[in-house]
Design a protein around this motif. Structure first.
Motif, PDB file in Angstrom:
ATOM      1  N   GLU A 204       0.840  -1.196   0.000  1.00 11.60           N
ATOM      2  CA  GLU A 204       0.000   0.000   0.000  1.00 11.60           C
ATOM      3  C   GLU A 204       0.879   1.252   0.000  1.00 11.60           C
ATOM      4  N   GLY A 205       0.555   2.186  -0.885  1.00 13.15           N
ATOM      5  CA  GLY A 205       1.282   3.450  -0.920  1.00 13.15           C
ATOM      6  C   GLY A 205       2.354   3.534  -1.982  1.00 13.15           C
ATOM      7  N   ALA A 206       2.522   2.481  -2.778  1.00 12.12           N
ATOM      8  CA  ALA A 206       3.498   2.510  -3.879  1.00 12.12           C
ATOM      9  C   ALA A 206       2.767   2.283  -5.189  1.00 12.12           C
ATOM     10  N   ASP A 207       2.695   3.296  -6.013  1.00 13.07           N
ATOM     11  CA  ASP A 207       2.133   3.176  -7.353  1.00 13.07           C
ATOM     12  C   ASP A 207       3.307   3.023  -8.320  1.00 13.07           C
ATOM     13  N   TRP A 208       3.443   1.845  -8.907  1.00 12.13           N
ATOM     14  CA  TRP A 208       4.641   1.520  -9.672  1.00 12.13           C
ATOM     15  C   TRP A 208       4.627   2.134 -11.063  1.00 12.13           C
ATOM     16  N   VAL A 209       5.731   2.759 -11.418  1.00 13.79           N
ATOM     17  CA  VAL A 209       5.982   3.179 -12.788  1.00 13.79           C
ATOM     18  C   VAL A 209       6.759   2.053 -13.451  1.00 13.79           C
ATOM     19  N   LEU A 210       6.222   1.510 -14.549  1.00 10.30           N
ATOM     20  CA  LEU A 210       6.819   0.347 -15.191  1.00 10.30           C
ATOM     21  C   LEU A 210       7.744   0.793 -16.317  1.00 10.30           C
ATOM     22  N   LEU A 211       8.969   0.279 -16.284  1.00 11.64           N
ATOM     23  CA  LEU A 211      10.034   0.743 -17.169  1.00 11.64           C
ATOM     24  C   LEU A 211      10.356  -0.253 -18.272  1.00 11.64           C
ATOM     25  N   SER A 212      10.720   0.285 -19.417  1.00  5.28           N
ATOM     26  CA  SER A 212      11.291  -0.494 -20.508  1.00  5.28           C
ATOM     27  C   SER A 212      12.723  -0.031 -20.741  1.00  5.28           C
ATOM     28  N   ASP A 213      13.439  -0.758 -21.561  1.00  6.89           N
ATOM     29  CA  ASP A 213      14.838  -0.434 -21.826  1.00  6.89           C
ATOM     30  C   ASP A 213      14.978   1.005 -22.330  1.00  6.89           C
ATOM     31  N   GLY A 214      15.831   1.786 -21.661  1.00  2.00           N
ATOM     32  CA  GLY A 214      16.109   3.153 -22.073  1.00  2.00           C
ATOM     33  C   GLY A 214      15.199   4.204 -21.475  1.00  2.00           C
ATOM     34  N   ASP A 215      14.171   3.799 -20.744  1.00  2.00           N
ATOM     35  CA  ASP A 215      13.243   4.778 -20.175  1.00  2.00           C
ATOM     36  C   ASP A 215      13.938   5.665 -19.139  1.00  2.00           C
ATOM     37  N   GLU A 216      13.605   6.947 -19.178  1.00  2.00           N
ATOM     38  CA  GLU A 216      14.161   7.900 -18.224  1.00  2.00           C
ATOM     39  C   GLU A 216      13.435   7.804 -16.891  1.00  2.00           C
ATOM     40  N   ILE A 217      14.196   7.765 -15.820  1.00  2.00           N
ATOM     41  CA  ILE A 217      13.650   7.790 -14.468  1.00  2.00           C
ATOM     42  C   ILE A 217      13.557   9.232 -13.990  1.00  2.00           C
ATOM     43  N   CYS A 218      14.606   9.981 -14.240  1.00  2.00           N
ATOM     44  CA  CYS A 218      14.659  11.420 -14.035  1.00  2.00           C
ATOM     45  C   CYS A 218      15.797  11.913 -14.926  1.00  2.00           C
ATOM     46  N   PRO A 219      15.918  13.217 -15.168  1.00  2.00           N
ATOM     47  CA  PRO A 219      16.991  13.686 -16.059  1.00  2.00           C
ATOM     48  C   PRO A 219      18.369  13.179 -15.617  1.00  2.00           C
ATOM     49  N   GLY A 220      19.050  12.474 -16.538  1.00  5.91           N
ATOM     50  CA  GLY A 220      20.377  11.937 -16.263  1.00  5.91           C
ATOM     51  C   GLY A 220      20.386  10.522 -15.734  1.00  5.91           C
ATOM     52  N   VAL A 221      19.214   9.961 -15.446  1.00  5.15           N
ATOM     53  CA  VAL A 221      19.128   8.606 -14.882  1.00  5.15           C
ATOM     54  C   VAL A 221      18.097   7.824 -15.683  1.00  5.15           C
ATOM     55  N   ARG A 222      18.502   6.644 -16.185  1.00  2.42           N
ATOM     56  CA  ARG A 222      17.576   5.844 -16.976  1.00  2.42           C
ATOM     57  C   ARG A 222      17.774   4.359 -16.698  1.00  2.42           C
ATOM     58  N   ALA A 223      16.790   3.584 -17.101  1.00  8.66           N
ATOM     59  CA  ALA A 223      16.843   2.132 -16.946  1.00  8.66           C
ATOM     60  C   ALA A 223      17.451   1.493 -18.180  1.00  8.66           C
ATOM     61  N   ILE A 224      18.229   0.434 -17.970  1.00 10.74           N
ATOM     62  CA  ILE A 224      18.692  -0.381 -19.086  1.00 10.74           C
ATOM     63  C   ILE A 224      18.326  -1.835 -18.787  1.00 10.74           C
ATOM     64  N   ALA A 225      17.793  -2.511 -19.787  1.00 12.19           N
ATOM     65  CA  ALA A 225      17.377  -3.899 -19.610  1.00 12.19           C
ATOM     66  C   ALA A 225      18.601  -4.802 -19.484  1.00 12.19           C
ATOM     67  N   THR A 226      18.659  -5.573 -18.407  1.00 12.72           N
ATOM     68  CA  THR A 226      19.771  -6.511 -18.186  1.00 12.72           C
ATOM     69  C   THR A 226      19.205  -7.847 -17.695  1.00 12.72           C
ATOM     70  N   PRO A 227      18.402  -8.526 -18.519  1.00 10.63           N
ATOM     71  CA  PRO A 227      17.724  -9.745 -18.075  1.00 10.63           C
ATOM     72  C   PRO A 227      18.667 -10.931 -17.936  1.00 10.63           C
ATOM     73  N   GLY A 228      18.174 -11.940 -17.243  1.00 10.87           N
ATOM     74  CA  GLY A 228      18.913 -13.185 -17.070  1.00 10.87           C
ATOM     75  C   GLY A 228      18.867 -13.634 -15.624  1.00 10.87           C
ATOM     76  N   HIS A 229      19.387 -12.793 -14.737  1.00 11.48           N
ATOM     77  CA  HIS A 229      19.308 -13.120 -13.313  1.00 11.48           C
ATOM     78  C   HIS A 229      17.853 -13.295 -12.912  1.00 11.48           C
ATOM     79  N   THR A 230      17.008 -12.400 -13.368  1.00  8.79           N
ATOM     80  CA  THR A 230      15.554 -12.561 -13.361  1.00  8.79           C
ATOM     81  C   THR A 230      15.056 -12.140 -14.741  1.00  8.79           C
ATOM     82  N   PRO A 231      13.831 -12.509 -15.104  1.00  5.75           N
ATOM     83  CA  PRO A 231      13.365 -12.229 -16.461  1.00  5.75           C
ATOM     84  C   PRO A 231      13.315 -10.747 -16.826  1.00  5.75           C
ATOM     85  N   GLY A 232      13.034  -9.877 -15.863  1.00  6.15           N
ATOM     86  CA  GLY A 232      12.909  -8.460 -16.179  1.00  6.15           C
ATOM     87  C   GLY A 232      13.891  -7.579 -15.452  1.00  6.15           C
ATOM     88  N   HIS A 233      15.035  -8.149 -15.075  1.00  2.05           N
ATOM     89  CA  HIS A 233      16.048  -7.397 -14.332  1.00  2.05           C
ATOM     90  C   HIS A 233      16.459  -6.144 -15.106  1.00  2.05           C
TER      91      HIS A 233
END
Length: 324
Positions: A204-233
């Motif tokens: 309760e209290g966490a509304d998740w923003v779902l990320l894809s490869d390259g999506d910006e989290i905030c200016p200068g910070v972004r997600a990169i897809a690195t799967p394997g350890h888990t399917p969507g790591h």
């Protein structure tokens, strides 16, 4: 529906026996001993204009039989001994990043809280010891939903521990753990991992923003897809003033074997072949572009560089800097 494979025996053992590892594992004979008082649990440095702090959530130990499960066990044992590491238990540190860039304060992973290992769950206390008010965190990014990375998202009242922050996770990771019937179709030893992930993602209290490869989290910070350890790591990429950093999460989780033998995967890696392919790509890019990396389970503070060496790689810990 994706199911867990029986070959991940070490991950299943960890879920069934986790507390025992932290209490019974033996210290490496050739390693320096623990201090009688605590060490500082934070480390500060800069990436361009970004101010970065590594905060420890503690540590835990797992059997070394989970390392290099696709390699000759005797070769793994010899490698560990040659590097002054225990041939019985593997020590895993837990290195979290606080990234201060512009108006954002980003936390990478929330640790395990009080729900996993008795030697972990120290993140909130160590944030305050480092002079960081947890309530000042604006963004929380989860690399993947294993216990030591997400179970700390819930406070004692089962509410989000940082209710004012935005929460981010990979879309594929979110979908994997919340698929219908996953717990029931998983081995008994794995079910608590699944239930813990589901409870954490539904906090309760966490509304998740779902990320894809390259999506910006905030200016200068972004997600990169690195799967394997888990399917969507995912890993977290920081760039400022031409300098780069990647918070690896568990895409690489051993500062010695993963570099010298990138083709070895671990019992905790859910897709071994994909883990190796992801790791090779990360190593190639980090070495070529001289990108700083931070490994979640590397020896604290886990920050350093990747160097090519004789057909493989070596991790070079970053130098500590003191204010002039």
């Amino acid at each position: 529906m994706t199911k867990f494979k029986a070959s991940r025996r070490e991950l299943l053992k960890l879920s069934a026996m986790a507390p025992a590892f932290a209490l019974t594992a033996t210290a490496p004979k050739a390693q320096v001993a623990a201090p009688t008082s605590d060490n500082p649990a934070h480390f500060k440095f800069a990436i361009g204009a970004a101010q970065v702090t590594v905060i420890s959530d503690g540590f835990f130990e797992t059997p070394v039989s989970g390392l290099g499960v696709n390699a000759d066990p005797a070769e793994v044992q010899a490698f560990l001994a040659a590097h002054y590491l225990s041939t019985e238990s593997s020590l895993a540190h837990t290195n979290h990043l606080i990234i201060d860039l512009g108006e954002a304060r980003v936390l990478v992973d929330v640790g395990s809280g009080s729900r996993f290992m008795p030697t972990a769950g120290r993140l909130m206390a160590n944030l305050e010891a480092a002079g960081i008010d947890p309530s000042s965190i604006t963004h929380v990014v989860i690399t993947h939903a294993h216990p030591d990375h997400i179970w700390g998202v819930r406070d004692d009242f089962d509410e989000a521990i940082l209710p004012d922050a935005q929460y981010f996770i990979g879309a594929d990771e979110h979908a994997f753990w919340l698929q219908d019937g996953l717990a029931a179709s998983s081995p008994a030893e794995m079910q608590q991992f699944v239930v813990g992930a589901v409870n954490s993602l539904n906090v309760e209290g966490a509304d998740w923003v779902l990320l894809s490869d390259g999506d910006e989290i905030c200016p200068g910070v972004r997600a990169i897809a690195t799967p394997g350890h888990t399917p969507g790591h995912i890993s977290v990429h920081v760039e400022s003033e031409g300098q780069q950093l990647v918070a690896l999460g568990d895409s690489m989780n051993h500062a010695y074997t993963n570099f010298a033998h990138p083709d070895w995967y671990n019992g905790f890696d859910m897709d071994g072949a994909q883990t190796v392919a992801t790791r090779q790509s990360l190593l190639d890019r980090a070495a070529e572009d001289r990108i700083t990396v931070c490994g979640y389970h590397f020896p604290f503070p886990g920050v350093g560089h990747v160097m090519r060496e004789a057909g493989s790689y070596r991790f070079l810990p970053a130098l500590w800097h003191f204010k002039g």
